[in-house]
Design an enzyme around this catalytic site. Structure first.
Site, PDB file in Angstrom:
ATOM      1  N   SER A  60       0.850  -1.193   0.000  1.00  0.00           N
ATOM      2  CA  SER A  60       0.000   0.000   0.000  1.00  0.00           C
ATOM      3  C   SER A  60       0.880   1.236   0.000  1.00  0.00           C
ATOM      4  O   SER A  60       1.662   1.460   0.940  1.00  0.00           O
ATOM      5  CB  SER A  60      -0.888   0.013   1.245  1.00  0.00           C
ATOM      6  OG  SER A  60      -1.357   1.326   1.447  1.00  0.00           O
ATOM      7  N   HIS A 110      -1.062  -1.274  -4.399  1.00  0.00           N
ATOM      8  CA  HIS A 110      -2.353  -1.001  -3.760  1.00  0.00           C
ATOM      9  C   HIS A 110      -2.486   0.504  -3.523  1.00  0.00           C
ATOM     10  O   HIS A 110      -1.656   1.116  -2.832  1.00  0.00           O
ATOM     11  CB  HIS A 110      -2.413  -1.764  -2.439  1.00  0.00           C
ATOM     12  CG  HIS A 110      -3.731  -1.676  -1.733  1.00  0.00           C
ATOM     13  ND1 HIS A 110      -4.818  -2.439  -2.078  1.00  0.00           N
ATOM     14  CD2 HIS A 110      -4.125  -0.916  -0.688  1.00  0.00           C
ATOM     15  CE1 HIS A 110      -5.832  -2.165  -1.269  1.00  0.00           C
ATOM     16  NE2 HIS A 110      -5.436  -1.227  -0.415  1.00  0.00           N
ATOM     17  N   ASP A 118      -4.844   3.462  -2.060  1.00  0.00           N
ATOM     18  CA  ASP A 118      -5.954   3.746  -1.153  1.00  0.00           C
ATOM     19  C   ASP A 118      -6.528   5.120  -1.444  1.00  0.00           C
ATOM     20  O   ASP A 118      -5.865   6.138  -1.227  1.00  0.00           O
ATOM     21  CB  ASP A 118      -5.453   3.698   0.302  1.00  0.00           C
ATOM     22  CG  ASP A 118      -5.140   2.278   0.739  1.00  0.00           C
ATOM     23  OD1 ASP A 118      -6.044   1.428   0.645  1.00  0.00           O
ATOM     24  OD2 ASP A 118      -3.996   2.024   1.164  1.00  0.00           O
ATOM     25  N   MET A 160      -9.299   7.780  -0.393  1.00  0.00           N
ATOM     26  CA  MET A 160     -10.201   8.127   0.719  1.00  0.00           C
ATOM     27  C   MET A 160     -10.745   9.533   0.495  1.00  0.00           C
ATOM     28  O   MET A 160      -9.996  10.436   0.110  1.00  0.00           O
ATOM     29  CB  MET A 160      -9.422   8.102   2.043  1.00  0.00           C
ATOM     30  CG  MET A 160      -8.689   6.795   2.294  1.00  0.00           C
ATOM     31  SD  MET A 160      -7.863   6.815   3.886  1.00  0.00           S
ATOM     32  CE  MET A 160      -6.891   5.302   3.769  1.00  0.00           C
ATOM     33  N   HIS A 180      -8.292   0.720  -4.165  1.00  0.00           N
ATOM     34  CA  HIS A 180      -9.213   0.459  -3.058  1.00  0.00           C
ATOM     35  C   HIS A 180      -9.956   1.758  -2.763  1.00  0.00           C
ATOM     36  O   HIS A 180      -9.378   2.692  -2.210  1.00  0.00           O
ATOM     37  CB  HIS A 180      -8.381  -0.025  -1.847  1.00  0.00           C
ATOM     38  CG  HIS A 180      -9.155  -0.195  -0.580  1.00  0.00           C
ATOM     39  ND1 HIS A 180      -8.529  -0.423   0.629  1.00  0.00           N
ATOM     40  CD2 HIS A 180     -10.486  -0.191  -0.323  1.00  0.00           C
ATOM     41  CE1 HIS A 180      -9.453  -0.536   1.579  1.00  0.00           C
ATOM     42  NE2 HIS A 180     -10.641  -0.396   1.029  1.00  0.00           N
ATOM     43  N   MET A 189     -12.385   4.043  -0.734  1.00  0.00           N
ATOM     44  CA  MET A 189     -13.029   4.244   0.580  1.00  0.00           C
ATOM     45  C   MET A 189     -13.759   5.579   0.484  1.00  0.00           C
ATOM     46  O   MET A 189     -13.299   6.604   0.995  1.00  0.00           O
ATOM     47  CB  MET A 189     -11.972   4.242   1.687  1.00  0.00           C
ATOM     48  CG  MET A 189     -11.448   2.849   1.999  1.00  0.00           C
ATOM     49  SD  MET A 189      -9.856   2.879   2.846  1.00  0.00           S
ATOM     50  CE  MET A 189      -8.761   2.917   1.425  1.00  0.00           C
ATOM     51  N   MET A 207     -11.191  -6.375   5.272  1.00  0.00           N
ATOM     52  CA  MET A 207     -10.408  -5.419   6.062  1.00  0.00           C
ATOM     53  C   MET A 207     -10.031  -6.066   7.399  1.00  0.00           C
ATOM     54  O   MET A 207     -10.887  -6.583   8.109  1.00  0.00           O
ATOM     55  CB  MET A 207     -11.204  -4.143   6.331  1.00  0.00           C
ATOM     56  CG  MET A 207     -11.439  -3.248   5.131  1.00  0.00           C
ATOM     57  SD  MET A 207      -9.972  -2.817   4.178  1.00  0.00           S
ATOM     58  CE  MET A 207      -9.004  -1.913   5.391  1.00  0.00           C
ATOM     59  N   PHE A 241      -6.525   4.454   7.833  1.00  0.00           N
ATOM     60  CA  PHE A 241      -5.139   4.771   8.185  1.00  0.00           C
ATOM     61  C   PHE A 241      -4.244   3.539   8.049  1.00  0.00           C
ATOM     62  O   PHE A 241      -4.703   2.408   8.286  1.00  0.00           O
ATOM     63  CB  PHE A 241      -5.054   5.273   9.634  1.00  0.00           C
ATOM     64  CG  PHE A 241      -5.929   6.478   9.869  1.00  0.00           C
ATOM     65  CD1 PHE A 241      -5.467   7.761   9.570  1.00  0.00           C
ATOM     66  CD2 PHE A 241      -7.228   6.326  10.332  1.00  0.00           C
ATOM     67  CE1 PHE A 241      -6.299   8.863   9.752  1.00  0.00           C
ATOM     68  CE2 PHE A 241      -8.067   7.421  10.514  1.00  0.00           C
ATOM     69  CZ  PHE A 241      -7.597   8.696  10.218  1.00  0.00           C
ATOM     70  N   GLY A 258      -0.714   1.509   9.404  1.00  0.00           N
ATOM     71  CA  GLY A 258      -0.013   1.317  10.675  1.00  0.00           C
ATOM     72  C   GLY A 258      -0.875   0.909  11.852  1.00  0.00           C
ATOM     73  O   GLY A 258      -0.475   1.069  13.001  1.00  0.00           O
ATOM     74  N   ASP A 309      -6.363  -6.826   4.073  1.00  0.00           N
ATOM     75  CA  ASP A 309      -5.722  -5.499   4.097  1.00  0.00           C
ATOM     76  C   ASP A 309      -5.738  -4.938   5.522  1.00  0.00           C
ATOM     77  O   ASP A 309      -6.816  -4.738   6.101  1.00  0.00           O
ATOM     78  CB  ASP A 309      -6.511  -4.572   3.156  1.00  0.00           C
ATOM     79  CG  ASP A 309      -5.936  -3.158   3.052  1.00  0.00           C
ATOM     80  OD1 ASP A 309      -4.875  -2.886   3.646  1.00  0.00           O
ATOM     81  OD2 ASP A 309      -6.582  -2.330   2.380  1.00  0.00           O
ATOM     82  N   GLY A 334      -2.515  -4.241   8.818  1.00  0.00           N
ATOM     83  CA  GLY A 334      -1.736  -4.886   9.879  1.00  0.00           C
ATOM     84  C   GLY A 334      -1.087  -6.199   9.476  1.00  0.00           C
ATOM     85  O   GLY A 334      -0.737  -7.018  10.328  1.00  0.00           O
ATOM     86  N   SER A 376       2.795  -0.378   6.115  1.00  0.00           N
ATOM     87  CA  SER A 376       3.902  -0.046   7.017  1.00  0.00           C
ATOM     88  C   SER A 376       4.942  -1.171   7.092  1.00  0.00           C
ATOM     89  O   SER A 376       6.143  -0.893   7.161  1.00  0.00           O
ATOM     90  CB  SER A 376       3.365   0.277   8.416  1.00  0.00           C
ATOM     91  OG  SER A 376       2.443  -0.689   8.830  1.00  0.00           O
TER      92      SER A 376
HETATM   93  C1  DX5 Z   1      -6.327   1.281   5.432  1.00  0.00           C
HETATM   94  C2  DX5 Z   1      -5.817   0.953   4.069  1.00  0.00           C
HETATM   95  C3  DX5 Z   1      -4.658   0.034   4.044  1.00  0.00           C
HETATM   96  C4  DX5 Z   1      -3.425   0.523   4.764  1.00  0.00           C
HETATM   97  C5  DX5 Z   1      -2.629  -0.676   5.159  1.00  0.00           C
HETATM   98  O1  DX5 Z   1      -7.523   1.967   5.302  1.00  0.00           O
HETATM   99  O2  DX5 Z   1      -6.851   0.333   3.310  1.00  0.00           O
HETATM  100  O3  DX5 Z   1      -4.349  -0.344   2.705  1.00  0.00           O
HETATM  101  O4  DX5 Z   1      -2.659   1.399   4.016  1.00  0.00           O
HETATM  102  O5  DX5 Z   1      -1.550  -0.268   5.925  1.00  0.00           O
HETATM  103  P1  DX5 Z   1      -0.847  -1.224   6.992  1.00  0.00           P
HETATM  104  O6  DX5 Z   1      -0.313  -2.418   6.239  1.00  0.00           O
HETATM  105  O7  DX5 Z   1       0.225  -0.369   7.574  1.00  0.00           O
HETATM  106  O8  DX5 Z   1      -1.897  -1.641   7.993  1.00  0.00           O
HETATM  107 ZN    ZN Z   2      -6.354  -0.499   1.358  1.00  0.00          ZN
END
Ligand code: DX5
Ligand code: ZN
Length: 212
Positions: free
Chosen positions: A6, A31, A33, A35, A64, A66, A135, A141, A143, A173, A175, A196
């Site tokens: 990501s 990936h 994101d 938002m 992705h 959101m 998810m 976010f 991390g 997706d 952590g 992260s």
């Molecule tokens: C969260 C995103 C993820 C995020 C994953 O809303 O959809 O793609 O960037 O980041 P990590 O791998 O650090 O959880």
């Molecule tokens: Zn994502």
């Protein structure tokens, strides 16, 4: 396991170099994101920046969404020819129609489920989908901490997929790291997103450690 870093965790001051580096480090997808500050309490990037990502990339993009107005954003990003566009089931009144629209644009359709959304809610959409994204954090976010109940959810989804459309991929997706990758693999997951974990480590080594 396919790996989609990501770019939310990348250094946006040198974005094209970061994209080049993760492509060379062996990722399968990039990936992205998106938002809108409404569906999730954060804002990220729009088509101008994603166009720059597409130019620097030698691997396909996995977008992705959101956002609140999925159809508007599908039309906005479709010209950039991503491999996948995924949208949240929680924010779509006519998911079957939108899946058909995405496919008609030459893009592979995927649906995203928030941590509370049961896999049974999309059982009758599975035959028209190429991927389901589960998810494993609350969207918004990078991390955050991995929510372990996603493992049981992936197992349940896998059983539904076997019955309805064995070609459909399962993506997770949030952590994701070397600490949970084997558990995800055993649960039937095909693709992981990692932000992260990849960008805070040596990119090639981190990606390699997820290819189980
Ligand atoms: C969260 C995103 C993820 C995020 C994953 O809303 O959809 O793609 O960037 O980041 P990590 O791998 O650090 O959880
Ligand atoms: Zn994502």
């Amino acid at each position: 396991m396919l790996v989609a870093p990501s770019i939310l965790s990348a250094d946006f001051g040198k974005l094209s170099l970061e994209i080049d580096a993760i492509c060379k480090a062996g990722c399968d997808y990039i990936h992205v994101d998106v938002m809108d500050g409404h569906f999730v309490p954060n804002m990220t990037i729009g088509p101008v920046v994603v166009e720059a990502v597409a130019k620097a990339a030698t691997k396909p993009m996995d977008i992705h969404l959101m956002v609140e107005n999925n159809t508007f954003f599908v039309d906005l990003f479709a010209p950039l020819k991503p491999e996948f566009i995924s949208f949240h089931i929680e924010e779509e009144k006519h998911p079957h129609r939108l899946i058909q629209k995405i496919r008609s644009l030459g893009i592979r359709p995927a649906i995203v489920l928030n941590p509370h959304t049961p896999p049974e809610s999309i059982e009758y959409l599975l035959e028209s989908l190429d991927m389901v994204l589960l998810m494993s954090v609350n969207p918004g976010f990078g991390g955050q901490k991995f929510i372990p109940s996603v493992v049981e959810k992936a197992q349940k989804l896998k059983a539904l997929i076997e019955k309805r459309n064995p070609e459909c991929l399962i993506q997770v997706d949030g952590g994701v790291s070397d600490a949970n990758i084997h558990t995800l693999k055993d649960a039937g997951v095909d693709v992981v997103v990692a932000g992260s974990y990849v960008f805070k480590n040596d990119y090639a080594k981190a990606i390699e450690s997820l290819k189980v």
